[in-house]
Design a protein around this motif. Sequence first.
Motif, PDB file in Angstrom:
ATOM      1  N   ASN A  94      23.446  56.111 -50.360  1.00 36.74           N
ATOM      2  CA  ASN A  94      22.510  55.501 -49.406  1.00 36.74           C
ATOM      3  C   ASN A  94      22.823  55.963 -47.980  1.00 36.74           C
ATOM      4  O   ASN A  94      23.143  55.158 -47.107  1.00 36.74           O
ATOM      5  CB  ASN A  94      22.639  53.968 -49.537  1.00 36.74           C
ATOM      6  CG  ASN A  94      21.551  53.209 -48.791  1.00 36.74           C
ATOM      7  OD1 ASN A  94      20.658  53.793 -48.190  1.00 36.74           O
ATOM      8  ND2 ASN A  94      21.651  51.884 -48.812  1.00 36.74           N
ATOM      9  N   PRO A  95      22.702  57.286 -47.721  1.00 38.57           N
ATOM     10  CA  PRO A  95      23.125  57.819 -46.415  1.00 38.57           C
ATOM     11  C   PRO A  95      22.312  57.256 -45.248  1.00 38.57           C
ATOM     12  O   PRO A  95      22.808  57.220 -44.115  1.00 38.57           O
ATOM     13  CB  PRO A  95      22.917  59.332 -46.558  1.00 38.57           C
ATOM     14  CG  PRO A  95      21.975  59.504 -47.696  1.00 38.57           C
ATOM     15  CD  PRO A  95      22.219  58.342 -48.609  1.00 38.57           C
ATOM     16  N   ASN A  96      21.082  56.824 -45.503  1.00 38.61           N
ATOM     17  CA  ASN A  96      20.248  56.313 -44.411  1.00 38.61           C
ATOM     18  C   ASN A  96      20.365  54.802 -44.228  1.00 38.61           C
ATOM     19  O   ASN A  96      19.671  54.216 -43.398  1.00 38.61           O
ATOM     20  CB  ASN A  96      18.788  56.707 -44.629  1.00 38.61           C
ATOM     21  CG  ASN A  96      18.602  58.208 -44.544  1.00 38.61           C
ATOM     22  OD1 ASN A  96      19.139  58.857 -43.638  1.00 38.61           O
ATOM     23  ND2 ASN A  96      17.895  58.779 -45.497  1.00 38.61           N
ATOM     24  N   GLY A  97      21.217  54.202 -45.021  1.00 34.19           N
ATOM     25  CA  GLY A  97      21.462  52.772 -44.828  1.00 34.19           C
ATOM     26  C   GLY A  97      20.247  51.895 -45.082  1.00 34.19           C
ATOM     27  O   GLY A  97      19.996  50.933 -44.363  1.00 34.19           O
ATOM     28  N   TYR A  98      19.474  52.213 -46.133  1.00 38.97           N
ATOM     29  CA  TYR A  98      18.323  51.370 -46.468  1.00 38.97           C
ATOM     30  C   TYR A  98      18.795  50.064 -47.091  1.00 38.97           C
ATOM     31  O   TYR A  98      19.889  49.988 -47.648  1.00 38.97           O
ATOM     32  CB  TYR A  98      17.394  52.106 -47.437  1.00 38.97           C
ATOM     33  CG  TYR A  98      16.792  53.360 -46.847  1.00 38.97           C
ATOM     34  CD1 TYR A  98      16.202  53.333 -45.581  1.00 38.97           C
ATOM     35  CD2 TYR A  98      16.807  54.560 -47.543  1.00 38.97           C
ATOM     36  CE1 TYR A  98      15.660  54.485 -45.032  1.00 38.97           C
ATOM     37  CE2 TYR A  98      16.259  55.716 -47.001  1.00 38.97           C
ATOM     38  CZ  TYR A  98      15.690  55.671 -45.744  1.00 38.97           C
ATOM     39  OH  TYR A  98      15.157  56.797 -45.209  1.00 38.97           O
ATOM     40  N   THR A  99      17.917  49.085 -47.042  1.00 37.74           N
ATOM     41  CA  THR A  99      18.297  47.774 -47.563  1.00 37.74           C
ATOM     42  C   THR A  99      18.607  47.846 -49.068  1.00 37.74           C
ATOM     43  O   THR A  99      17.932  48.550 -49.819  1.00 37.74           O
ATOM     44  CB  THR A  99      17.204  46.717 -47.305  1.00 37.74           C
ATOM     45  OG1 THR A  99      17.684  45.450 -47.779  1.00 37.74           O
ATOM     46  CG2 THR A  99      15.902  47.036 -48.043  1.00 37.74           C
ATOM     47  N   THR A 100      19.642  47.120 -49.455  1.00 35.07           N
ATOM     48  CA  THR A 100      19.972  46.993 -50.870  1.00 35.07           C
ATOM     49  C   THR A 100      19.652  45.580 -51.369  1.00 35.07           C
ATOM     50  O   THR A 100      19.895  45.252 -52.519  1.00 35.07           O
ATOM     51  CB  THR A 100      21.479  47.273 -51.099  1.00 35.07           C
ATOM     52  OG1 THR A 100      22.243  46.392 -50.259  1.00 35.07           O
ATOM     53  CG2 THR A 100      21.826  48.711 -50.742  1.00 35.07           C
ATOM     54  N   GLU A 101      19.124  44.764 -50.459  1.00 35.90           N
ATOM     55  CA  GLU A 101      18.773  43.384 -50.819  1.00 35.90           C
ATOM     56  C   GLU A 101      17.585  43.377 -51.776  1.00 35.90           C
ATOM     57  O   GLU A 101      16.673  44.211 -51.651  1.00 35.90           O
ATOM     58  CB  GLU A 101      18.358  42.605 -49.561  1.00 35.90           C
ATOM     59  CG  GLU A 101      19.416  42.527 -48.477  1.00 35.90           C
ATOM     60  CD  GLU A 101      20.464  41.487 -48.796  1.00 35.90           C
ATOM     61  OE1 GLU A 101      20.075  40.387 -49.210  1.00 35.90           O
ATOM     62  OE2 GLU A 101      21.658  41.802 -48.659  1.00 35.90           O
TER      63      GLU A 101
END
Length: 302
Positions: A185-192
């Motif tokens: 997840n290099p772009n830091g998108y939500t994992t929620e």
Amino acid sequence: MLLALTVLQTPGAFGWGNEGHEYVNRVAAEHIPAEMPKFLRHAVAEITYLGPEPDRWRSASEFALKNAQEPDHFIDLERVAWLDPLPPGRYEFYRKLYEKRAATTDHPDDYLPERVGLQPYITMEVYGRLKAAFREYRHLRETHKPTGPVEQAIIFYAGWLGHYVADGSQPLHTTIHYNGWVGPNPNGYTTEHGIHAKFETTYVGQNITAKDFAKFVHAPERLADPFSDYVAYLRESNRHVEKVYAIEKASGFNGKGSPEAFDFTTHRLAAGSQMLLNLWYTAWIESATNPEVPQSTGPGLP
Ligand SMILES: [Zn+2]
């Protein structure tokens, strides 16, 4: 514990929410051309009602139904990247997936058909029902018999088909990232687990109307090969997955949302209406040709 795991792993999101499904069906129905039967052009209210219909089949109170048709609403295309083209029939697809599962040591159950999803198969099966009903309608008209009952069947199939086609235009119905980014997840998108409903239900319900995208839908085009054209449509939808996450990261689906979110969402909904209209139109045209093609003799057929 096992039950909790099962619940977590089951896609709980519904696909465009009630409003989105109604809009996609409504806009397609309002674009039915004059060359198609008049009763269908006059069935806008019925077709609109049927947009969310398969989501009414997901209650735990009808367990067998819920269990059987839940995988119809999605396909995780990343899990079948090795299988291109997709086989045209669902049992051939099952067989390929079970072969892959048997050859896989890392999370083999990820290849179970019900985990991968059956989106294009249910869509083509309902499309086939619609085409067969159109053929029956033509035959009854030609022989001067009453067409009322088959008209009801056609309206039902047309509206039912719209549900899956609309699900297919929602990028999160085509991906392993259906409700929170998974893996690198290099772009830091939500994992929620929340982006799915926030985008397709809350944001759409509060900010979009059918009028907002009706202008993007044009006259139908006949599809050269409905199955492969439909799979291409799903792959196109899958190419927009990251965009959904980027908009969410920029708070684009919060409250009134961003102009980018509006533009993106209206064009996705329009893509759904356009594909639905194209499928209806293609089913109608193709229902005029003689179906007496030689039967394939697959396993189990005499
Ligand atoms: Zn759905």
